[in-house]
Structure formats: C-alpha cells, structure tokens
Motif scaffolding. Structure first.
Motif, short mmCIF file in Angstrom:
data_model
loop_
_atom_site.label_atom_id
_atom_site.label_comp_id
_atom_site.label_asym_id
_atom_site.label_seq_id
_atom_site.Cartn_x
_atom_site.Cartn_y
_atom_site.Cartn_z
N TYR A 8 0.83 -1.21 0.00
CA TYR A 8 0.00 0.00 0.00
C TYR A 8 0.86 1.26 0.00
CZ TYR A 8 -4.01 -2.96 1.02
OH TYR A 8 -5.00 -3.91 0.95
N GLU A 9 1.91 1.26 0.81
CA GLU A 9 2.77 2.44 0.91
C GLU A 9 3.42 2.77 -0.43
OE1 GLU A 9 2.67 -0.05 3.15
OE2 GLU A 9 1.96 1.03 4.92
N ALA A 10 3.93 1.76 -1.09
CA ALA A 10 4.58 2.00 -2.39
C ALA A 10 3.56 2.50 -3.42
CB ALA A 10 5.25 0.72 -2.89
N ASN A 11 2.37 1.96 -3.39
CA ASN A 11 1.35 2.40 -4.34
C ASN A 11 0.88 3.82 -4.05
OD1 ASN A 11 0.23 0.31 -6.46
ND2 ASN A 11 1.00 -0.82 -4.71
N LEU A 12 0.75 4.17 -2.78
CA LEU A 12 0.40 5.56 -2.45
C LEU A 12 1.50 6.52 -2.88
CD1 LEU A 12 -1.39 5.64 1.01
CD2 LEU A 12 -2.30 6.28 -1.22
N ALA A 13 2.75 6.14 -2.65
CA ALA A 13 3.87 6.98 -3.07
C ALA A 13 3.86 7.15 -4.59
CB ALA A 13 5.19 6.38 -2.60
N ALA A 14 3.56 6.08 -5.30
CA ALA A 14 3.48 6.17 -6.77
C ALA A 14 2.33 7.06 -7.20
CB ALA A 14 3.36 4.77 -7.37
N CYS A 15 1.20 6.98 -6.50
CA CYS A 15 0.08 7.88 -6.80
C CYS A 15 0.50 9.33 -6.61
CB CYS A 15 -1.12 7.57 -5.89
SG CYS A 15 -2.02 6.09 -6.31
N ALA A 16 1.25 9.58 -5.55
CA ALA A 16 1.71 10.94 -5.27
C ALA A 16 2.59 11.46 -6.40
CB ALA A 16 2.47 10.98 -3.94
N ARG A 17 3.25 10.56 -7.11
CA ARG A 17 4.09 10.94 -8.26
C ARG A 17 3.31 10.98 -9.56
NH1 ARG A 17 7.23 7.09 -5.63
NH2 ARG A 17 6.85 5.57 -7.30
N GLY A 18 1.99 10.74 -9.48
CA GLY A 18 1.16 10.81 -10.67
C GLY A 18 1.01 9.51 -11.43
N ASN A 19 1.36 8.40 -10.82
CA ASN A 19 1.30 7.09 -11.48
C ASN A 19 -0.14 6.55 -11.42
OD1 ASN A 19 1.37 4.31 -12.03
ND2 ASN A 19 3.51 4.17 -11.39
N GLN A 20 -0.83 6.64 -12.53
CA GLN A 20 -2.23 6.21 -12.58
C GLN A 20 -2.38 4.70 -12.42
OE1 GLN A 20 -3.90 7.85 -16.16
NE2 GLN A 20 -3.73 9.95 -15.41
N ALA A 21 -1.39 3.94 -12.85
CA ALA A 21 -1.44 2.48 -12.69
C ALA A 21 -1.45 2.11 -11.21
CB ALA A 21 -0.28 1.82 -13.40
N ALA A 22 -0.75 2.87 -10.39
CA ALA A 22 -0.74 2.60 -8.95
C ALA A 22 -2.12 2.83 -8.35
CB ALA A 22 0.29 3.49 -8.26
N LEU A 23 -2.81 3.86 -8.80
CA LEU A 23 -4.18 4.09 -8.32
C LEU A 23 -5.09 2.95 -8.76
CD1 LEU A 23 -6.16 5.99 -6.83
CD2 LEU A 23 -6.69 6.94 -9.09
N ARG A 24 -4.93 2.52 -9.98
CA ARG A 24 -5.72 1.38 -10.47
C ARG A 24 -5.46 0.14 -9.62
NH1 ARG A 24 -3.29 0.03 -15.22
NH2 ARG A 24 -2.13 -1.44 -13.97
N ASP A 25 -4.19 -0.10 -9.30
CA ASP A 25 -3.84 -1.26 -8.47
C ASP A 25 -4.45 -1.15 -7.08
OD1 ASP A 25 -2.43 -2.23 -10.63
OD2 ASP A 25 -0.46 -1.69 -9.80
N LEU A 26 -4.39 0.04 -6.49
CA LEU A 26 -5.02 0.27 -5.19
C LEU A 26 -6.52 0.02 -5.27
CD1 LEU A 26 -3.37 3.52 -3.79
CD2 LEU A 26 -3.40 1.29 -2.68
N TYR A 27 -7.13 0.51 -6.33
CA TYR A 27 -8.57 0.34 -6.51
C TYR A 27 -8.93 -1.13 -6.62
CZ TYR A 27 -13.25 0.70 -8.35
OH TYR A 27 -14.60 0.54 -8.52
N HIS A 28 -8.21 -1.86 -7.43
CA HIS A 28 -8.51 -3.29 -7.61
C HIS A 28 -8.26 -4.07 -6.32
CE1 HIS A 28 -9.57 -3.17 -11.78
NE2 HIS A 28 -8.44 -2.61 -12.11
N GLN A 29 -7.27 -3.65 -5.56
CA GLN A 29 -6.95 -4.34 -4.32
C GLN A 29 -7.99 -4.07 -3.23
OE1 GLN A 29 -4.61 -6.50 -3.41
NE2 GLN A 29 -5.25 -6.53 -1.27
N GLU A 30 -8.39 -2.83 -3.07
CA GLU A 30 -9.14 -2.45 -1.88
C GLU A 30 -10.60 -2.09 -2.10
OE1 GLU A 30 -9.00 -2.86 1.94
OE2 GLU A 30 -7.24 -3.15 0.68
N SER A 31 -11.00 -1.74 -3.31
CA SER A 31 -12.38 -1.29 -3.51
C SER A 31 -13.44 -2.33 -3.13
CB SER A 31 -12.60 -0.78 -4.94
OG SER A 31 -12.46 -1.83 -5.87
#
Length: 82
Positions: A8-31
């Motif tokens: 989760y931490e790495a994906n949030l950090a990637a989101c903070a850098r504008g990485n849309q794939a990381a948001l998608r991964d977070l969404y698929h994991q937790e939604s």
C-alpha cells in the motif's frame, strides 16, 4: 492478491508521483472491501458506490499527504473513506 502482500505504501507513493497504474492497483486491491463496508454502514448500494468512487478521487488528489509515521497506508485509505 492477499492484503498482506500488497504494498500500500509504495502504491500511495506512486500515486503521489502521478502514477495512474498505482491508483488502479489500489482500486482493484481495496475497492471490494471498501464497498462492502460502505454498504453495511449506509445500507444503500448506490450511495456506497459513490462513497468509494469519491474516496479514490480523494486518495489520488491527496496521496502526497500520506505520512507513514502517522499510521499504515491502508488505515489512511480508510480514513479518507470515513
């Protein structure tokens, strides 16, 4: 993918850098879990879906504000939803 192996931490950090794939991964994991919780609390599927959608918009916009010293990334995500 089990929650314990998802970074989760790495994906949030990637989101903070504008990485849309990381948001998608977070969404698929937790939604699915977020939606189930929101449906239980709200007893309204449509409202619960809106809450989850809005939560991920806020997660995207505020990912840079996550502070690992304050708690886990997963807890931060749920605090956004709350």
């Amino acid at each position: 993918m089990p929650a314990h192996s998802f970074d989760y931490e790495a994906n949030l950090a990637a989101c903070a850098r504008g990485n849309q794939a990381a948001l998608r991964d977070l969404y698929h994991q937790e939604s699915p879990c977020m939606l189930a919780l929101a449906v239980r609390v709200l007893a309204d599927n449509s409202a619960a879906q809106a809450i989850v959608r809005d939560s991920f918009v806020l997660i995207w916009k505020n990912a840079a504000s996550y502070d690992p010293q304050a708690g886990t990334a997963r807890a931060w995500i749920y605090s956004i939803m709350r």
